[in-house]
Structures are given as structure tokens and as C-alpha cells.
Design a protein around this motif. Structure first.
Motif, PDB file in Angstrom:
ATOM      1  N   TYR A   1       0.956  -1.224  -0.052  1.00 18.61           N
ATOM      2  CA  TYR A   1       0.067  -0.095   0.031  1.00 18.61           C
ATOM      3  C   TYR A   1       0.837   1.215  -0.054  1.00 18.61           C
ATOM      4  N   VAL A   2       2.180   1.126  -0.123  1.00 24.62           N
ATOM      5  CA  VAL A   2       3.195   2.297  -0.194  1.00 24.62           C
ATOM      6  C   VAL A   2       3.716   2.268  -1.377  1.00 24.62           C
ATOM      7  N   ASP A   3       3.905   3.406  -2.367  1.00 28.82           N
ATOM      8  CA  ASP A   3       4.802   3.257  -3.280  1.00 28.82           C
ATOM      9  C   ASP A   3       6.228   3.938  -2.821  1.00 28.82           C
ATOM     10  N   VAL A   4       7.060   3.088  -2.458  1.00 25.98           N
ATOM     11  CA  VAL A   4       8.199   3.209  -2.213  1.00 25.98           C
ATOM     12  C   VAL A   4       9.205   4.130  -3.162  1.00 25.98           C
ATOM     13  N   THR A   5       8.879   3.853  -4.627  1.00 22.48           N
ATOM     14  CA  THR A   5       9.521   4.562  -5.610  1.00 22.48           C
ATOM     15  C   THR A   5       9.258   6.163  -5.860  1.00 22.48           C
ATOM     16  N   ASP A   6       8.343   6.460  -4.873  1.00 18.23           N
ATOM     17  CA  ASP A   6       7.841   7.850  -4.860  1.00 18.23           C
ATOM     18  C   ASP A   6       9.055   8.930  -4.522  1.00 18.23           C
ATOM     19  N   SER A   7       9.114   9.857  -5.081  1.00 22.13           N
ATOM     20  CA  SER A   7      10.331  10.679  -4.952  1.00 22.13           C
ATOM     21  C   SER A   7      10.135  11.285  -3.328  1.00 22.13           C
ATOM     22  N   GLY A   8       9.097  11.766  -2.921  1.00 24.95           N
ATOM     23  CA  GLY A   8       8.730  12.056  -1.559  1.00 24.95           C
ATOM     24  C   GLY A   8       9.246  11.107  -0.623  1.00 24.95           C
ATOM     25  N   PHE A   9       8.854  10.008  -0.927  1.00 26.70           N
ATOM     26  CA  PHE A   9       8.970   8.576   0.084  1.00 26.70           C
ATOM     27  C   PHE A   9      10.552   8.816   0.216  1.00 26.70           C
ATOM     28  N   MET A  10      11.061   8.548  -0.957  1.00 28.52           N
ATOM     29  CA  MET A  10      12.625   8.345  -1.174  1.00 28.52           C
ATOM     30  C   MET A  10      13.389   9.485  -0.271  1.00 28.52           C
ATOM     31  N   ALA A  11      13.022  10.586  -0.566  1.00 28.85           N
ATOM     32  CA  ALA A  11      13.415  11.724   0.099  1.00 28.85           C
ATOM     33  C   ALA A  11      13.540  11.782   1.723  1.00 28.85           C
ATOM     34  N   ALA A  12      12.342  11.240   2.148  1.00 29.30           N
ATOM     35  CA  ALA A  12      12.073  11.136   3.664  1.00 29.30           C
ATOM     36  C   ALA A  12      12.915   9.866   4.320  1.00 29.30           C
ATOM     37  N   VAL A  13      13.039   8.968   3.332  1.00 29.52           N
ATOM     38  CA  VAL A  13      14.115   7.748   3.704  1.00 29.52           C
ATOM     39  C   VAL A  13      15.681   8.265   3.904  1.00 29.52           C
ATOM     40  N   LEU A  14      15.944   9.060   2.897  1.00 31.82           N
ATOM     41  CA  LEU A  14      17.387   9.571   2.944  1.00 31.82           C
ATOM     42  C   LEU A  14      17.571  10.578   4.071  1.00 31.82           C
ATOM     43  N   SER A  15      16.800  11.685   4.187  1.00 34.64           N
ATOM     44  CA  SER A  15      16.771  12.271   5.482  1.00 34.64           C
ATOM     45  C   SER A  15      16.880  11.786   6.759  1.00 34.64           C
ATOM     46  N   ILE A  16      15.940  10.720   6.928  1.00 32.80           N
ATOM     47  CA  ILE A  16      15.794   9.854   8.106  1.00 32.80           C
ATOM     48  C   ILE A  16      17.413   9.213   8.263  1.00 32.80           C
ATOM     49  N   ALA A  17      17.967   8.710   7.484  1.00 29.23           N
ATOM     50  CA  ALA A  17      19.278   7.850   7.518  1.00 29.23           C
ATOM     51  C   ALA A  17      20.269   8.879   7.706  1.00 29.23           C
ATOM     52  N   PHE A  18      20.159  10.112   6.911  1.00 27.34           N
ATOM     53  CA  PHE A  18      21.261  10.921   6.892  1.00 27.34           C
ATOM     54  C   PHE A  18      21.667  11.652   8.252  1.00 27.34           C
ATOM     55  N   ASN A  19      20.592  11.980   8.971  1.00 23.49           N
ATOM     56  CA  ASN A  19      20.691  12.758  10.181  1.00 23.49           C
ATOM     57  C   ASN A  19      21.784  12.117  11.218  1.00 23.49           C
ATOM     58  N   PRO A  20      21.432  11.022  11.702  1.00 20.41           N
ATOM     59  CA  PRO A  20      22.378  10.328  12.664  1.00 20.41           C
ATOM     60  C   PRO A  20      23.855  10.350  12.016  1.00 20.41           C
ATOM     61  N   LEU A  21      23.752   9.774  10.712  1.00 22.62           N
ATOM     62  CA  LEU A  21      25.059   9.675  10.091  1.00 22.62           C
ATOM     63  C   LEU A  21      25.995  10.832  10.167  1.00 22.62           C
ATOM     64  N   PHE A  22      25.356  11.893   9.834  1.00 25.34           N
ATOM     65  CA  PHE A  22      26.004  13.369   9.810  1.00 25.34           C
ATOM     66  C   PHE A  22      26.255  13.794  11.152  1.00 25.34           C
ATOM     67  N   TRP A  23      25.547  13.613  12.051  1.00 23.30           N
ATOM     68  CA  TRP A  23      26.177  14.299  13.291  1.00 23.30           C
ATOM     69  C   TRP A  23      27.246  13.293  14.215  1.00 23.30           C
ATOM     70  N   ASN A  24      27.046  11.958  13.897  1.00 27.33           N
ATOM     71  CA  ASN A  24      28.237  10.999  14.270  1.00 27.33           C
ATOM     72  C   ASN A  24      29.331  11.129  13.531  1.00 27.33           C
ATOM     73  N   VAL A  25      29.279  11.585  12.164  1.00 28.44           N
ATOM     74  CA  VAL A  25      30.610  11.468  11.595  1.00 28.44           C
ATOM     75  C   VAL A  25      31.445  13.009  12.221  1.00 28.44           C
ATOM     76  N   VAL A  26      30.442  14.072  11.980  1.00 28.41           N
ATOM     77  CA  VAL A  26      31.118  15.453  12.372  1.00 28.41           C
ATOM     78  C   VAL A  26      31.497  15.278  13.827  1.00 28.41           C
TER      79      VAL A  26
END
Length: 293
Positions: A102-127
Motif C-alpha cells: 500500500y506504499v509506493d516506495v519509488t515515490d520521490s517524496g518517500f525516498m527523500a524522507a528515507v534519505l533524510s532519516i538515514a542521513f541525520n544520525p550519520l551526519f552528526w556522528n561523523v562530524v
């Protein structure tokens, strides 16, 4: 530390609902059975449930849930991949598969949300680790405290972007009729309120530098915080944030939001596995230095 929230068949309908005529009967009405970890934010759908006026019904769990053991990491060593596998092991695979339907995981908005969720903790841990190793930010901003406040401001902005992406991803995908009723809405509101309580109380207990990785800048706390909410659970900032997303998803009856909440929980789980041992080592070095003086 953070907060944050496709388009196939539901694109034309905008904020349409899922579960009307033509949809599988097993998803028209769901019964909420929380996973052992609140952070996963998923439900077990009842098999072969009959439609029932938009409210949650059913009592039978989905059969066939795998119960085989997942090998543990060697003693004395934290393996983030195995820990993430344990978390995924607790999620009913059938429920996940039906949600994906029931979810279109290829939708650009959904993919942007996944990337932002994954990026945040990676960013602050690396920095933060880079700062701990080089003290480069402290030199640029003139003091460790000023550098920590700057990083904290950036993290807050990234979390606002994440929340926006999360919400837009939910809006662009259809609702699930079985979740679109008053009872689920108020349950989501209660979960969101509890999550907000954990986040705010954690911030008040830790302070700004304690919340935003001040330890990595050499701004260490005198003693471990044991007051509420740390007396209730570990990492209440992370799990409170996860609960906020879970509640927000339930209030919007959004299967896309539930999947994104699972992504939030997994990203925080991996972040904790990397942050915990490193922070403990920082304070261990502090105690060792104090004894040598």
C-alpha cells in the motif's frame, strides 16, 4: 537527538483512502498489537478480517511468524549489523509485506524522507567524531562551546527538514481505512504526547550541550544523569522522537508513515550502537586522567 516526517495508485486520489471495494479484505480492518519495541511502529494485520465500519477489529495474529534465533555478536563486541537484524527480526514479515503493498516506495517524496532519516544520525556522528579527533570546529569557532552550539543548530535544522519530508511523504500516499477512525487517532495523539514528554524532559535533564554531543567537544558532565526520563528507559530522546513519528503516522492513518517510523527506529538503533561505546570511552578517559593527577 533528533526529531523529524510515491505516488502510484494513490497519486491521483491525493489523500484518498485505502481499503474500499476491491482491496484485500485482510487489510480493511486492523487490530493494533504493538511490537515489543514501541519504536518499530508497526501493527499485525488480522488475517481474513471482515470489513467493519472503519474501526479496528480482529483478534488473531498473523500465523507463520518466524521465531528462529539470530546469532549474537561475540562477547565484548558490539556488532551494529547483527543488532539491526535483531530489530528487524521482531517485525512480522507478513505485516511489512502488506504495508509495502500500500506504499509506493519509488515515490520521490518517500525516498527523500528515507534519505533524510538515514542521513541525520550519520551526519552528526561523523562530524562529532571528527571534532573529537581534530578539534577543528573548536578552532574555527574559537571555543568548544561555540562549536557545539553551531553543530546543534545545524542538527535542529536538519531535523526540521526530516520532519517536513516525513509529513509530505505521508500526504502524497493514500490512507488506510482500517486506521482512519477516531479511536486510532486519539491513540496516536496519546503516543505523540508521551514521545514529546520524553524528548522535552531529556533536553531539560541534559541541557543543550549534553543533548547535542557536547562530550565530543570536551564539554563533559560531572555525573551520569539518572533522573526522569533516564530512570525509565535508555536513550529517551531517541525513542521519544520515534514515538512522535509513530503517533503522527497513526493520526494520519498512514501506512507510509508507519514504514518511515520503522526506518527511524532502525537508524536510531544503529546510532546508539555506535554512540554508546564511544561516549563511554570518553568518560573512561576522563576518569583515568583524574586518577593520574
Amino acid at each position: 537527538m533528533g526529531r523529524g516526517p510515491g505516488k502510484g495508485a494513490g497519486r491521483g486520489a491525493g489523500r484518498g483512502r485505502v481499503g474500499k471495494a476491491g482491496s484485500p479484505p485482510s487489510l480493511q480492518c486492523w487490530q493494533p498489537r504493538f511490537l515489543p519495541a514501541l519504536s518499530s511502529g508497526l501493527f499485525y494485520p488480522r488475517s481474513h478480517a471482515r470489513p467493519h465500519a472503519g474501526c479496528l477489529v480482529g483478534q488473531s495474529p498473523v500465523p507463520g511468524r518466524h521465531k528462529g534465533p539470530i546469532p549474537s555478536a561475540p562477547r565484548g563486541r558490539t556488532d551494529p549489523i547483527r543488532a539491526a537484524a535483531r530489530l528487524l527480526h521482531r517485525v512480522d514479515v507478513t505485516a511489512m509485506a502488506r504495508l509495502f503493498g500500500y506504499v509506493d516506495v519509488t515515490d520521490s517524496g518517500f525516498m527523500a524522507a528515507v534519505l533524510s532519516i538515514a542521513f541525520n544520525p550519520l551526519f552528526w556522528n561523523v562530524v562529532a567524531r571528527w571534532e573529537h579527533k581534530t578539534r577543528a570546529l573548536s578552532q574555527v569557532f574559537g571555543s568548544p562551546r561555540a562549536a557545539c552550539y553551531c553543530l546543534g543548530a545545524v542538527i535542529l535544522m536538519l531535523n526540521c527538514v526530516r520532519s517536513h519530508c516525513f509529513t509530505e511523504a505521508m500526504k502524497s500516499q493514500p490512507k488506510l481505512e482500517g486506521l482512519d477512525c477516531h479511536w486510532v487517532y486519539y491513540m496516536g495523539l496519546a503516543i505523540l504526547a508521551v514521545g514529546t514528554l520524553f524528548v522535552i524532559s531529556s533536553f531539560l535533564a541534559l541541557g543543550f550541550t549534553g543533548t547535542f554531543l557536547g562530550d565530543y567537544f570536551g564539554i563533559l558532565m560531572e555525573a551520569k544523569v539518572t533522573s526522569f526520563p533516564f530512570s525509565v528507559l535508555d536513550n529517551p530522546m531517541y525513542w521519544g522522537s520515534t514515538a512522535i513519528y509513530l503517533g503522527w503516522s497513526l493520526m494520519h492513518a498512514s501506512p507510509a508513515g508507519l514504514l518511515l517510523t520503522a526506518v527511524v527506529a532502525i537508524s536510531y538503533t544503529i546510532a546508539v550502537l555506535y554512540e554508546g561505546p564511544f561516549t563511554e570511552e570518553i568518560y573512561r578517559q576522563k576518569q583515568k586522567g583524574a586518577k593520574n593527577k
